[in-house]
Design a protein around this motif. Structure first.
Motif, PDB file in Angstrom:
ATOM      1  N   SER A  45       0.822  -1.208   0.000  1.00 33.50           N
ATOM      2  CA  SER A  45       0.000   0.000   0.000  1.00 33.50           C
ATOM      3  C   SER A  45       0.857   1.258   0.000  1.00 33.50           C
ATOM      4  O   SER A  45       0.447   2.300  -0.518  1.00 33.50           O
ATOM      5  N   THR A  46       2.046   1.174   0.591  1.00 39.32           N
ATOM      6  CA  THR A  46       3.030   2.260   0.566  1.00 39.32           C
ATOM      7  C   THR A  46       4.245   1.775  -0.197  1.00 39.32           C
ATOM      8  O   THR A  46       4.715   0.655   0.039  1.00 39.32           O
ATOM      9  N   ASP A  47       4.756   2.580  -1.121  1.00 44.34           N
ATOM     10  CA  ASP A  47       5.858   2.109  -1.943  1.00 44.34           C
ATOM     11  C   ASP A  47       7.089   1.835  -1.090  1.00 44.34           C
ATOM     12  O   ASP A  47       7.324   2.477  -0.055  1.00 44.34           O
ATOM     13  N   VAL A  48       7.893   0.872  -1.533  1.00 39.41           N
ATOM     14  CA  VAL A  48       9.045   0.410  -0.763  1.00 39.41           C
ATOM     15  C   VAL A  48      10.081   1.518  -0.605  1.00 39.41           C
ATOM     16  O   VAL A  48      10.725   1.636   0.442  1.00 39.41           O
ATOM     17  N   LEU A  49      10.250   2.358  -1.619  1.00 39.51           N
ATOM     18  CA  LEU A  49      11.220   3.448  -1.527  1.00 39.51           C
ATOM     19  C   LEU A  49      10.899   4.375  -0.365  1.00 39.51           C
ATOM     20  O   LEU A  49      11.776   4.702   0.455  1.00 39.51           O
ATOM     21  N   LEU A  50       9.650   4.796  -0.260  1.00 36.58           N
ATOM     22  CA  LEU A  50       9.251   5.674   0.841  1.00 36.58           C
ATOM     23  C   LEU A  50       9.369   4.957   2.178  1.00 36.58           C
ATOM     24  O   LEU A  50       9.852   5.536   3.164  1.00 36.58           O
ATOM     25  N   ALA A  51       8.926   3.712   2.224  1.00 36.98           N
ATOM     26  CA  ALA A  51       8.984   2.958   3.478  1.00 36.98           C
ATOM     27  C   ALA A  51      10.420   2.780   3.954  1.00 36.98           C
ATOM     28  O   ALA A  51      10.714   2.890   5.152  1.00 36.98           O
ATOM     29  N   TYR A  52      11.332   2.514   3.009  1.00 35.13           N
ATOM     30  CA  TYR A  52      12.735   2.343   3.384  1.00 35.13           C
ATOM     31  C   TYR A  52      13.344   3.662   3.849  1.00 35.13           C
ATOM     32  O   TYR A  52      14.013   3.723   4.886  1.00 35.13           O
ATOM     33  N   TYR A  53      13.093   4.730   3.108  1.00 31.67           N
ATOM     34  CA  TYR A  53      13.688   6.019   3.456  1.00 31.67           C
ATOM     35  C   TYR A  53      13.168   6.531   4.790  1.00 31.67           C
ATOM     36  O   TYR A  53      13.928   7.092   5.593  1.00 31.67           O
ATOM     37  N   MET A  54      11.881   6.327   5.045  1.00 25.14           N
ATOM     38  CA  MET A  54      11.266   6.825   6.280  1.00 25.14           C
ATOM     39  C   MET A  54      11.342   5.810   7.415  1.00 25.14           C
ATOM     40  O   MET A  54      10.798   6.050   8.497  1.00 25.14           O
ATOM     41  N   ASN A  55      11.988   4.651   7.153  1.00 26.05           N
ATOM     42  CA  ASN A  55      12.145   3.605   8.164  1.00 26.05           C
ATOM     43  C   ASN A  55      10.788   3.159   8.714  1.00 26.05           C
ATOM     44  O   ASN A  55      10.597   2.980   9.919  1.00 26.05           O
ATOM     45  N   MET A  56       9.848   2.932   7.803  1.00 23.65           N
ATOM     46  CA  MET A  56       8.510   2.488   8.177  1.00 23.65           C
ATOM     47  C   MET A  56       8.481   0.968   8.275  1.00 23.65           C
ATOM     48  O   MET A  56       9.090   0.276   7.450  1.00 23.65           O
ATOM     49  N   SER A  57       7.808   0.435   9.256  1.00 23.84           N
ATOM     50  CA  SER A  57       7.725  -1.015   9.455  1.00 23.84           C
ATOM     51  C   SER A  57       6.393  -1.543   8.934  1.00 23.84           C
ATOM     52  O   SER A  57       5.422  -0.803   8.776  1.00 23.84           O
ATOM     53  N   GLY A  58       6.377  -2.847   8.652  1.00 18.90           N
ATOM     54  CA  GLY A  58       5.151  -3.509   8.241  1.00 18.90           C
ATOM     55  C   GLY A  58       4.823  -3.375   6.768  1.00 18.90           C
ATOM     56  O   GLY A  58       3.769  -3.848   6.336  1.00 18.90           O
ATOM     57  N   ILE A  59       5.696  -2.751   5.968  1.00 21.11           N
ATOM     58  CA  ILE A  59       5.425  -2.571   4.543  1.00 21.11           C
ATOM     59  C   ILE A  59       6.036  -3.709   3.733  1.00 21.11           C
ATOM     60  O   ILE A  59       5.447  -4.195   2.776  1.00 21.11           O
ATOM     61  N   TYR A  60       7.234  -4.136   4.114  1.00 24.53           N
ATOM     62  CA  TYR A  60       7.934  -5.218   3.420  1.00 24.53           C
ATOM     63  C   TYR A  60       8.804  -5.957   4.428  1.00 24.53           C
ATOM     64  O   TYR A  60       9.017  -5.486   5.560  1.00 24.53           O
ATOM     65  N   THR A  61       9.295  -7.113   4.015  1.00 22.88           N
ATOM     66  CA  THR A  61      10.260  -7.846   4.825  1.00 22.88           C
ATOM     67  C   THR A  61      11.534  -8.030   4.009  1.00 22.88           C
ATOM     68  O   THR A  61      11.504  -8.038   2.780  1.00 22.88           O
ATOM     69  N   SER A  62      12.666  -8.176   4.694  1.00 25.30           N
ATOM     70  CA  SER A  62      13.963  -8.264   4.023  1.00 25.30           C
ATOM     71  C   SER A  62      14.483  -9.693   3.979  1.00 25.30           C
ATOM     72  O   SER A  62      15.688  -9.927   4.085  1.00 25.30           O
ATOM     73  N   ASN A  63      13.590 -10.642   3.796  1.00 24.04           N
ATOM     74  CA  ASN A  63      13.973 -12.059   3.818  1.00 24.04           C
ATOM     75  C   ASN A  63      13.718 -12.747   2.486  1.00 24.04           C
ATOM     76  O   ASN A  63      13.304 -13.912   2.446  1.00 24.04           O
ATOM     77  N   PHE A  64      13.958 -12.033   1.379  1.00 23.65           N
ATOM     78  CA  PHE A  64      13.851 -12.702   0.086  1.00 23.65           C
ATOM     79  C   PHE A  64      14.865 -13.844   0.057  1.00 23.65           C
ATOM     80  O   PHE A  64      16.045 -13.645   0.360  1.00 23.65           O
ATOM     81  N   PRO A  65      14.448 -15.063  -0.319  1.00 26.22           N
ATOM     82  CA  PRO A  65      15.342 -16.226  -0.234  1.00 26.22           C
ATOM     83  C   PRO A  65      16.455 -16.194  -1.276  1.00 26.22           C
ATOM     84  O   PRO A  65      16.251 -15.752  -2.408  1.00 26.22           O
ATOM     85  N   ASP A  66      17.636 -16.654  -0.875  1.00 28.14           N
ATOM     86  CA  ASP A  66      18.775 -16.726  -1.792  1.00 28.14           C
ATOM     87  C   ASP A  66      18.661 -17.903  -2.760  1.00 28.14           C
ATOM     88  O   ASP A  66      19.279 -17.883  -3.829  1.00 28.14           O
ATOM     89  N   TYR A  67      17.898 -18.925  -2.362  1.00 26.90           N
ATOM     90  CA  TYR A  67      17.772 -20.134  -3.179  1.00 26.90           C
ATOM     91  C   TYR A  67      16.315 -20.567  -3.232  1.00 26.90           C
ATOM     92  O   TYR A  67      15.510 -20.194  -2.370  1.00 26.90           O
ATOM     93  N   PRO A  68      15.953 -21.364  -4.232  1.00 33.09           N
ATOM     94  CA  PRO A  68      14.589 -21.918  -4.264  1.00 33.09           C
ATOM     95  C   PRO A  68      14.350 -22.802  -3.051  1.00 33.09           C
ATOM     96  O   PRO A  68      15.301 -23.379  -2.493  1.00 33.09           O
ATOM     97  N   PRO A  69      13.111 -22.936  -2.621  1.00 26.88           N
ATOM     98  CA  PRO A  69      12.839 -23.783  -1.450  1.00 26.88           C
ATOM     99  C   PRO A  69      13.127 -25.252  -1.697  1.00 26.88           C
ATOM    100  O   PRO A  69      13.415 -25.998  -0.765  1.00 26.88           O
ATOM    101  N   THR A  70      13.069 -25.681  -2.955  1.00 24.72           N
ATOM    102  CA  THR A  70      13.312 -27.083  -3.312  1.00 24.72           C
ATOM    103  C   THR A  70      14.146 -27.132  -4.580  1.00 24.72           C
ATOM    104  O   THR A  70      13.857 -26.422  -5.550  1.00 24.72           O
ATOM    105  N   MET A  71      15.183 -27.969  -4.576  1.00 21.56           N
ATOM    106  CA  MET A  71      15.988 -28.177  -5.781  1.00 21.56           C
ATOM    107  C   MET A  71      15.490 -29.429  -6.489  1.00 21.56           C
ATOM    108  O   MET A  71      15.318 -30.484  -5.860  1.00 21.56           O
TER     109      MET A  71
END
Length: 221
Positions: A28-54
Protein backbone atom coordinates in the motif's frame (compact mmCIF):
# COMPACT_ATOMS: atom_id res chain seq x y z
CA UNK A 1 0.60 -21.06 -8.78
CA UNK A 2 -0.75 -19.51 -5.57
CA UNK A 3 -2.54 -22.09 -3.44
CA UNK A 4 -4.99 -21.14 -0.70
CA UNK A 5 -7.99 -22.54 1.17
CA UNK A 6 -11.45 -21.10 0.68
CA UNK A 7 -14.18 -20.81 3.32
CA UNK A 8 -15.34 -24.36 2.61
CA UNK A 9 -11.91 -25.78 3.34
CA UNK A 10 -11.27 -26.58 -0.32
CA UNK A 11 -7.72 -26.07 -1.63
CA UNK A 12 -7.82 -23.93 -4.74
CA UNK A 13 -5.27 -21.89 -6.66
CA UNK A 14 -4.73 -19.12 -9.15
CA UNK A 15 -2.13 -18.36 -11.79
CA UNK A 16 0.95 -16.48 -10.63
CA UNK A 17 4.59 -15.95 -11.54
CA UNK A 18 7.41 -15.87 -9.03
CA UNK A 19 11.11 -15.67 -8.26
CA UNK A 20 12.32 -18.37 -5.85
CA UNK A 21 8.64 -19.22 -5.26
CA UNK A 22 7.87 -15.70 -4.01
CA UNK A 23 5.19 -13.90 -6.00
CA UNK A 24 5.56 -10.15 -5.50
CA UNK A 25 2.74 -8.14 -3.94
CA UNK A 26 2.68 -4.36 -4.42
CA UNK A 27 2.36 -2.82 -0.93
CA UNK A 28 0.00 0.00 0.00
CA UNK A 29 3.03 2.26 0.57
CA UNK A 30 5.86 2.11 -1.94
CA UNK A 31 9.05 0.41 -0.76
CA UNK A 32 11.22 3.45 -1.53
CA UNK A 33 9.25 5.67 0.84
CA UNK A 34 8.98 2.96 3.48
CA UNK A 35 12.74 2.34 3.38
CA UNK A 36 13.69 6.02 3.46
CA UNK A 37 11.27 6.83 6.28
CA UNK A 38 12.14 3.60 8.16
CA UNK A 39 8.51 2.49 8.18
CA UNK A 40 7.73 -1.01 9.46
CA UNK A 41 5.15 -3.51 8.24
CA UNK A 42 5.42 -2.57 4.54
CA UNK A 43 7.93 -5.22 3.42
CA UNK A 44 10.26 -7.85 4.82
CA UNK A 45 13.96 -8.26 4.02
CA UNK A 46 13.97 -12.06 3.82
CA UNK A 47 13.85 -12.70 0.09
CA UNK A 48 15.34 -16.23 -0.23
CA UNK A 49 18.78 -16.73 -1.79
CA UNK A 50 17.77 -20.13 -3.18
CA UNK A 51 14.59 -21.92 -4.26
CA UNK A 52 12.84 -23.78 -1.45
CA UNK A 53 13.31 -27.08 -3.31
CA UNK A 54 15.99 -28.18 -5.78
CA UNK A 55 14.72 -30.45 -8.56
CA UNK A 56 14.99 -31.03 -12.30
CA UNK A 57 13.76 -27.58 -13.27
CA UNK A 58 13.48 -28.29 -17.00
CA UNK A 59 11.78 -31.69 -16.80
CA UNK A 60 8.38 -32.34 -18.33
CA UNK A 61 5.26 -33.02 -16.26
CA UNK A 62 6.57 -31.54 -13.00
CA UNK A 63 4.46 -32.43 -9.93
CA UNK A 64 2.19 -29.76 -8.47
CA UNK A 65 4.17 -29.69 -5.21
CA UNK A 66 6.96 -27.77 -6.98
CA UNK A 67 4.84 -24.90 -8.23
CA UNK A 68 3.19 -23.49 -5.11
CA UNK A 69 4.36 -19.96 -4.28
CA UNK A 70 3.78 -17.48 -1.50
CA UNK A 71 2.23 -14.07 -2.02
CA UNK A 72 4.55 -11.61 -0.27
CA UNK A 73 6.53 -8.38 -0.38
CA UNK A 74 10.02 -9.71 0.29
CA UNK A 75 13.10 -7.70 -0.68
CA UNK A 76 16.83 -8.38 -0.80
CA UNK A 77 19.12 -5.97 1.05
CA UNK A 78 22.73 -5.50 -0.12
CA UNK A 79 25.64 -3.65 1.40
CA UNK A 80 27.09 -0.75 -0.55
CA UNK A 81 29.68 -2.00 -3.09
CA UNK A 82 28.80 -5.63 -2.36
CA UNK A 83 29.76 -7.87 -5.28
CA UNK A 84 26.87 -10.09 -6.32
CA UNK A 85 26.35 -13.07 -8.59
CA UNK A 86 22.83 -14.13 -9.55
CA UNK A 87 21.90 -17.21 -11.56
CA UNK A 88 18.46 -17.18 -13.13
CA UNK A 89 17.11 -20.68 -13.79
CA UNK A 90 14.09 -21.17 -16.02
CA UNK A 91 11.54 -23.81 -15.04
CA UNK A 92 9.16 -25.89 -17.10
CA UNK A 93 6.16 -25.61 -14.82
CA UNK A 94 2.97 -26.61 -16.68
CA UNK A 95 5.22 -27.51 -19.65
CA UNK A 96 5.11 -23.87 -20.80
CA UNK A 97 8.73 -22.80 -20.40
CA UNK A 98 9.72 -19.69 -22.36
CA UNK A 99 12.35 -16.96 -22.58
CA UNK A 100 12.18 -14.24 -19.94
CA UNK A 101 13.72 -10.78 -20.51
CA UNK A 102 14.98 -9.93 -17.02
CA UNK A 103 15.55 -6.22 -16.35
CA UNK A 104 17.31 -4.50 -13.44
CA UNK A 105 16.72 -0.85 -12.56
CA UNK A 106 19.54 1.30 -11.21
CA UNK A 107 22.48 -0.89 -12.23
CA UNK A 108 24.21 -2.46 -15.18
CA UNK A 109 25.52 -6.01 -14.87
CA UNK A 110 27.89 -8.36 -16.65
CA UNK A 111 26.49 -11.50 -18.28
CA UNK A 112 29.18 -14.04 -17.45
CA UNK A 113 27.48 -17.22 -18.64
CA UNK A 114 24.38 -18.92 -19.98
CA UNK A 115 23.29 -22.33 -21.13
CA UNK A 116 20.50 -24.85 -21.49
CA UNK A 117 19.30 -27.35 -18.94
CA UNK A 118 19.85 -27.14 -15.20
CA UNK A 119 22.64 -24.91 -13.91
CA UNK A 120 25.49 -26.96 -12.42
CA UNK A 121 27.25 -25.02 -9.67
CA UNK A 122 30.34 -27.22 -9.97
CA UNK A 123 30.97 -27.28 -13.73
CA UNK A 124 29.17 -24.32 -15.33
CA UNK A 125 31.17 -21.55 -13.57
CA UNK A 126 34.32 -22.99 -15.15
CA UNK A 127 33.02 -21.76 -18.50
CA UNK A 128 32.22 -18.21 -17.37
CA UNK A 129 33.43 -15.37 -19.57
CA UNK A 130 35.43 -13.26 -17.13
CA UNK A 131 37.52 -11.55 -19.80
CA UNK A 132 35.06 -9.50 -21.86
CA UNK A 133 31.50 -10.25 -20.70
CA UNK A 134 28.76 -8.04 -22.16
CA UNK A 135 27.51 -5.26 -19.90
CA UNK A 136 23.73 -4.96 -19.95
CA UNK A 137 20.62 -3.87 -18.06
CA UNK A 138 18.33 -6.53 -19.57
CA UNK A 139 19.22 -10.15 -20.28
CA UNK A 140 17.22 -12.96 -21.86
CA UNK A 141 16.81 -16.04 -19.69
CA UNK A 142 16.66 -18.83 -22.28
CA UNK A 143 13.81 -21.31 -22.45
CA UNK A 144 14.69 -24.38 -20.34
CA UNK A 145 18.02 -22.78 -19.53
CA UNK A 146 19.94 -20.47 -17.22
CA UNK A 147 21.89 -17.23 -17.26
CA UNK A 148 24.48 -15.95 -14.75
CA UNK A 149 25.16 -12.27 -14.10
CA UNK A 150 27.49 -10.30 -11.83
CA UNK A 151 27.39 -6.70 -10.64
CA UNK A 152 28.66 -4.41 -7.91
CA UNK A 153 25.96 -2.78 -5.78
CA UNK A 154 27.38 0.72 -6.17
CA UNK A 155 24.16 2.70 -6.55
CA UNK A 156 22.37 3.15 -3.21
CA UNK A 157 18.61 3.05 -3.39
CA UNK A 158 15.57 0.87 -3.94
CA UNK A 159 15.64 -0.93 -7.29
CA UNK A 160 13.11 -3.09 -9.10
CA UNK A 161 14.12 -6.34 -10.78
CA UNK A 162 11.47 -7.87 -13.03
CA UNK A 163 10.54 -9.84 -16.10
CA UNK A 164 9.76 -7.40 -18.91
CA UNK A 165 6.71 -9.34 -20.08
CA UNK A 166 3.87 -7.27 -18.66
CA UNK A 167 1.78 -10.32 -17.89
CA UNK A 168 4.57 -11.95 -15.89
CA UNK A 169 5.29 -8.67 -14.10
CA UNK A 170 1.64 -8.31 -13.14
CA UNK A 171 1.60 -11.93 -11.96
CA UNK A 172 4.47 -11.35 -9.55
CA UNK A 173 7.72 -12.18 -11.39
CA UNK A 174 9.57 -9.28 -9.78
CA UNK A 175 11.29 -8.27 -6.60
CA UNK A 176 13.10 -5.29 -5.10
CA UNK A 177 16.79 -4.99 -4.25
CA UNK A 178 17.75 -2.38 -1.66
CA UNK A 179 21.33 -1.14 -1.77
CA UNK A 180 22.34 0.46 1.52
CA UNK A 181 24.13 3.77 1.79
CA UNK A 182 27.90 4.00 1.73
CA UNK A 183 29.94 5.96 4.24
CA UNK A 184 29.82 9.37 2.54
CA UNK A 185 27.27 11.84 1.25
CA UNK A 186 28.25 10.97 -2.32
CA UNK A 187 27.57 7.27 -1.71
CA UNK A 188 24.19 7.76 -0.03
CA UNK A 189 20.64 8.17 -1.27
CA UNK A 190 19.57 11.70 -2.02
CA UNK A 191 16.84 13.23 0.09
CA UNK A 192 13.44 13.63 -1.59
CA UNK A 193 12.77 17.15 -2.88
CA UNK A 194 10.82 19.38 -0.48
CA UNK A 195 8.02 19.84 -3.03
CA UNK A 196 7.55 16.12 -3.71
CA UNK A 197 3.77 15.58 -4.01
CA UNK A 198 2.30 13.02 -1.60
CA UNK A 199 0.75 9.80 -2.87
CA UNK A 200 -2.96 10.15 -2.11
CA UNK A 201 -6.32 10.01 -3.85
CA UNK A 202 -5.76 13.26 -5.75
CA UNK A 203 -4.45 11.33 -8.76
CA UNK A 204 -7.70 9.39 -8.96
CA UNK A 205 -9.70 12.60 -8.75
CA UNK A 206 -7.63 14.20 -11.53
CA UNK A 207 -8.02 11.15 -13.71
CA UNK A 208 -11.76 11.13 -13.21
CA UNK A 209 -12.02 14.84 -13.96
CA UNK A 210 -9.98 14.47 -17.15
CA UNK A 211 -12.08 11.50 -18.24
CA UNK A 212 -15.30 13.40 -17.67
CA UNK A 213 -13.98 16.42 -19.57
CA UNK A 214 -12.82 14.26 -22.46
CA UNK A 215 -16.17 12.51 -22.61
CA UNK A 216 -17.88 15.89 -22.66
CA UNK A 217 -15.72 17.03 -25.58
CA UNK A 218 -16.56 13.88 -27.52
CA UNK A 219 -20.29 14.34 -26.90
CA UNK A 220 -20.05 17.99 -27.79
CA UNK A 221 -18.56 17.39 -31.22
Amino acid sequence: MIAFTNFSGEMIGSMAASLNNVSWVNPSTDVLLAYYMNMSGIYTSNFPDYPPTMFDFVADDLPDSYINSVHATKVKVLEYNEEVEIVFQDTNVFDVSEDHPMHFHGHSFYVVGSGYGNFDNETDPKGYNLVDPPKMTTVSLPKKGWVAIRFKASNPGVWLWHCHYDRHLSWGMDTVIIVKDGGTLETSMRKPPPNLPPCDDLSNNKLKAFHDTFRGEVNKY
